[in-house]
Design a protein around this motif. Structure first.
Motif, PDB file in Angstrom:
ATOM      1  N   SER A   1      -1.841   6.595   5.770  1.00 56.64           N
ATOM      2  CA  SER A   1      -2.940   7.823   6.498  1.00 56.64           C
ATOM      3  C   SER A   1      -4.041   7.925   5.421  1.00 56.64           C
ATOM      4  O   SER A   1      -5.201   8.111   6.318  1.00 56.64           O
ATOM      5  CB  SER A   1      -2.168   9.065   6.873  1.00 56.64           C
ATOM      6  N   TRP A   2      -3.971   8.341   4.229  1.00 59.00           N
ATOM      7  CA  TRP A   2      -5.154   8.301   3.232  1.00 59.00           C
ATOM      8  C   TRP A   2      -6.097   7.195   3.467  1.00 59.00           C
ATOM      9  O   TRP A   2      -7.078   7.338   3.470  1.00 59.00           O
ATOM     10  CB  TRP A   2      -4.547   8.727   2.000  1.00 59.00           C
ATOM     11  N   ARG A   3      -5.224   5.938   3.434  1.00 56.81           N
ATOM     12  CA  ARG A   3      -6.138   4.820   3.346  1.00 56.81           C
ATOM     13  C   ARG A   3      -6.807   4.681   4.730  1.00 56.81           C
ATOM     14  O   ARG A   3      -8.109   4.179   4.822  1.00 56.81           O
ATOM     15  CB  ARG A   3      -5.338   3.390   3.384  1.00 56.81           C
ATOM     16  N   ASP A   4      -6.198   5.024   6.000  1.00 58.36           N
ATOM     17  CA  ASP A   4      -6.782   4.968   7.154  1.00 58.36           C
ATOM     18  C   ASP A   4      -8.196   6.110   7.205  1.00 58.36           C
ATOM     19  O   ASP A   4      -9.230   5.450   7.767  1.00 58.36           O
ATOM     20  CB  ASP A   4      -6.008   5.482   8.341  1.00 58.36           C
ATOM     21  N   ASN A   5      -8.103   7.165   6.667  1.00 58.63           N
ATOM     22  CA  ASN A   5      -8.967   8.094   6.548  1.00 58.63           C
ATOM     23  C   ASN A   5     -10.114   7.566   5.582  1.00 58.63           C
ATOM     24  O   ASN A   5     -11.233   7.845   6.095  1.00 58.63           O
ATOM     25  CB  ASN A   5      -8.606   9.430   6.083  1.00 58.63           C
ATOM     26  N   LEU A   6      -9.779   6.923   4.599  1.00 65.85           N
ATOM     27  CA  LEU A   6     -10.616   6.415   3.580  1.00 65.85           C
ATOM     28  C   LEU A   6     -11.680   5.305   4.481  1.00 65.85           C
ATOM     29  O   LEU A   6     -12.775   5.051   4.275  1.00 65.85           O
ATOM     30  CB  LEU A   6     -10.172   5.668   2.486  1.00 65.85           C
ATOM     31  N   ALA A   7     -10.833   4.416   5.436  1.00 60.70           N
ATOM     32  CA  ALA A   7     -11.549   3.460   6.055  1.00 60.70           C
ATOM     33  C   ALA A   7     -12.533   3.928   7.059  1.00 60.70           C
ATOM     34  O   ALA A   7     -13.468   3.498   7.498  1.00 60.70           O
ATOM     35  CB  ALA A   7     -10.414   2.409   6.740  1.00 60.70           C
ATOM     36  N   MET A   8     -12.131   5.112   7.791  1.00 61.90           N
ATOM     37  CA  MET A   8     -12.900   5.767   8.815  1.00 61.90           C
ATOM     38  C   MET A   8     -13.947   6.489   8.040  1.00 61.90           C
ATOM     39  O   MET A   8     -15.178   6.304   8.888  1.00 61.90           O
ATOM     40  CB  MET A   8     -12.001   6.943   9.358  1.00 61.90           C
TER      41      MET A   8
ATOM     42  N   ASN B   1       0.816  -1.435   0.095  1.00 67.40           N
ATOM     43  CA  ASN B   1      -0.161  -0.090   0.027  1.00 67.40           C
ATOM     44  C   ASN B   1       0.928   1.333  -0.043  1.00 67.40           C
ATOM     45  O   ASN B   1       1.539   1.702   1.100  1.00 67.40           O
ATOM     46  CB  ASN B   1      -0.931   0.008   1.194  1.00 67.40           C
ATOM     47  N   GLY B   2       1.191   1.676  -1.134  1.00 66.89           N
ATOM     48  CA  GLY B   2       2.035   2.968  -1.345  1.00 66.89           C
ATOM     49  C   GLY B   2       1.524   3.936  -2.546  1.00 66.89           C
ATOM     50  O   GLY B   2       0.589   3.644  -3.321  1.00 66.89           O
ATOM     51  N   ASN B   3       2.513   4.868  -2.662  1.00 68.99           N
ATOM     52  CA  ASN B   3       2.265   5.882  -3.814  1.00 68.99           C
ATOM     53  C   ASN B   3       1.708   4.972  -5.241  1.00 68.99           C
ATOM     54  O   ASN B   3       2.448   4.221  -5.776  1.00 68.99           O
ATOM     55  CB  ASN B   3       3.202   6.856  -4.090  1.00 68.99           C
ATOM     56  N   GLY B   4       0.550   5.239  -5.508  1.00 71.40           N
ATOM     57  CA  GLY B   4      -0.052   4.815  -6.899  1.00 71.40           C
ATOM     58  C   GLY B   4      -0.788   3.507  -6.793  1.00 71.40           C
ATOM     59  O   GLY B   4      -1.227   2.880  -7.801  1.00 71.40           O
ATOM     60  N   PHE B   5      -0.809   2.745  -5.443  1.00 70.43           N
ATOM     61  CA  PHE B   5      -1.421   1.336  -5.498  1.00 70.43           C
ATOM     62  C   PHE B   5      -2.085   1.357  -4.239  1.00 70.43           C
ATOM     63  O   PHE B   5      -1.443   1.546  -3.096  1.00 70.43           O
ATOM     64  CB  PHE B   5      -0.365   0.247  -5.280  1.00 70.43           C
ATOM     65  N   LEU B   6      -3.322   1.217  -4.302  1.00 71.87           N
ATOM     66  CA  LEU B   6      -4.246   1.201  -2.991  1.00 71.87           C
ATOM     67  C   LEU B   6      -4.696  -0.328  -2.419  1.00 71.87           C
ATOM     68  O   LEU B   6      -5.394  -0.875  -3.475  1.00 71.87           O
ATOM     69  CB  LEU B   6      -5.532   2.138  -3.171  1.00 71.87           C
ATOM     70  N   ALA B   7      -3.990  -0.588  -1.554  1.00 70.73           N
ATOM     71  CA  ALA B   7      -4.224  -1.996  -1.112  1.00 70.73           C
ATOM     72  C   ALA B   7      -5.221  -2.155   0.156  1.00 70.73           C
ATOM     73  O   ALA B   7      -5.019  -1.106   0.905  1.00 70.73           O
ATOM     74  CB  ALA B   7      -3.055  -2.795  -0.913  1.00 70.73           C
ATOM     75  N   PRO B   8      -5.974  -2.924   0.178  1.00 72.44           N
ATOM     76  CA  PRO B   8      -7.023  -2.959   1.361  1.00 72.44           C
ATOM     77  C   PRO B   8      -6.072  -3.376   2.735  1.00 72.44           C
ATOM     78  O   PRO B   8      -5.095  -3.859   2.695  1.00 72.44           O
ATOM     79  CB  PRO B   8      -8.119  -4.047   1.080  1.00 72.44           C
ATOM     80  N   TYR B   9      -6.882  -3.268   3.674  1.00 77.05           N
ATOM     81  CA  TYR B   9      -6.347  -3.954   5.168  1.00 77.05           C
ATOM     82  C   TYR B   9      -6.348  -5.424   5.040  1.00 77.05           C
ATOM     83  O   TYR B   9      -6.922  -5.942   4.217  1.00 77.05           O
ATOM     84  CB  TYR B   9      -7.020  -3.289   6.429  1.00 77.05           C
ATOM     85  N   MET B  10      -5.297  -6.183   5.644  1.00 81.88           N
ATOM     86  CA  MET B  10      -5.589  -7.565   5.608  1.00 81.88           C
ATOM     87  C   MET B  10      -6.731  -8.145   6.041  1.00 81.88           C
ATOM     88  O   MET B  10      -7.081  -7.678   7.221  1.00 81.88           O
ATOM     89  CB  MET B  10      -4.404  -8.089   6.489  1.00 81.88           C
ATOM     90  N   GLY B  11      -7.622  -8.849   5.577  1.00 82.67           N
ATOM     91  CA  GLY B  11      -8.721  -9.552   5.872  1.00 82.67           C
ATOM     92  C   GLY B  11      -9.730  -8.600   5.721  1.00 82.67           C
ATOM     93  O   GLY B  11     -10.912  -8.825   6.184  1.00 82.67           O
ATOM     94  N   ALA B  12      -9.809  -7.430   5.066  1.00 85.20           N
ATOM     95  CA  ALA B  12     -10.860  -6.429   4.876  1.00 85.20           C
ATOM     96  C   ALA B  12     -11.735  -7.201   3.842  1.00 85.20           C
ATOM     97  O   ALA B  12     -11.412  -7.629   2.838  1.00 85.20           O
ATOM     98  CB  ALA B  12     -10.434  -5.237   4.617  1.00 85.20           C
ATOM     99  N   ARG B  13     -13.007  -6.505   3.985  1.00 83.12           N
ATOM    100  CA  ARG B  13     -14.108  -7.077   2.851  1.00 83.12           C
ATOM    101  C   ARG B  13     -14.199  -5.855   1.775  1.00 83.12           C
ATOM    102  O   ARG B  13     -14.255  -4.696   2.339  1.00 83.12           O
ATOM    103  CB  ARG B  13     -15.307  -7.100   3.524  1.00 83.12           C
ATOM    104  N   ALA B  14     -14.283  -6.124   0.805  1.00 83.43           N
ATOM    105  CA  ALA B  14     -14.206  -5.304  -0.429  1.00 83.43           C
ATOM    106  C   ALA B  14     -15.583  -4.477  -0.486  1.00 83.43           C
ATOM    107  O   ALA B  14     -15.661  -3.472  -1.157  1.00 83.43           O
ATOM    108  CB  ALA B  14     -13.857  -5.899  -1.514  1.00 83.43           C
ATOM    109  N   HIS B  15     -16.714  -5.097   0.125  1.00 82.32           N
ATOM    110  CA  HIS B  15     -18.047  -4.564  -0.342  1.00 82.32           C
ATOM    111  C   HIS B  15     -18.127  -3.326   0.759  1.00 82.32           C
ATOM    112  O   HIS B  15     -18.581  -3.613   1.884  1.00 82.32           O
ATOM    113  CB  HIS B  15     -19.085  -5.472  -0.404  1.00 82.32           C
TER     114      HIS B  15
END
Length: 173
Positions: free
Chosen positions: A159-166, A106-120
């Motif tokens: 941090s961007w992914r964390d904010n998206l998750a929130m 999960n880094g610049n240019g590639f958005l990876a989910p959290y381990m075990g996260a559901r995609a829907h």
């Protein structure tokens, strides 16, 4: 493998809000026969002899990049790093990203989910634009020519992914 219709179901890619996401990437295994001395390198984690292939599709589900030839034992992130650093390799503009699975950094240019996260979820990551602060470009550089040249974890990206998750959790609750 990617580019399945259900991955993009319900998305309107003509919408200006969805311009940050370029598509999706994933890897797959293809069975091969190799000379006996090379067999250990081509074993994948399941113990089968495969070549590992990285493939990317755009938002219209068209394949736009394929890198084959890596041994089955090679990690997804290693193959992606190779694709980005090749002279004729993958070009990802600094202001965009691809969706990928947890096998990638999960880094610049590639958005990876959290381990075990559901995609829907109710918030679609295709609708999220990359903040301008992530474009690591000098003022005198033409941003239309700036591409990601390394695959590394990024605290800002996390941090961007964390904010998206929130945001997803707030919409869900």
């Amino acid at each position: 493998m990617l580019c399945r219709a259900h991955c993009f179901e319900g998305l309107d890619f003509n919408d200006d809000e969805q311009q940050g996401c370029l598509g999706a990437l994933d890897g797959t295994y293809i069975p091969v026969k190799v000379p006996q001395p090379d067999v250990p390198r081509y074993w994948n984690w399941k113990g089968n002899i495969y070549v590992n292939v990285l493939a990317m599709c755009d938002r219209d589900m068209n394949y736009i990049y394929v890198l084959s030839g890596w041994e089955g034992s090679a990690a997804d992130s290693r193959i992606l790093r190779d694709a980005v650093t090749r002279t004729d390799g993958l070009k990802v503009p600094t202001s965009n990203y691809y969706l990928c699975d947890v096998g990638y950094t999960n880094g610049n240019g590639f958005l990876a989910p959290y381990m075990g996260a559901r995609a829907h979820t109710s918030v679609d990551p295709y609708e999220v634009e990359v903040p301008d602060s992530f474009t690591d470009v000098n003022d005198d550089t033409d941003t239309s020519e700036a591409f990601i040249d390394q695959v590394e974890p990024s605290q800002a990206w996390t941090s961007w992914r964390d904010n998206l998750a929130m945001q997803i959790w707030a919409d869900y609750a």
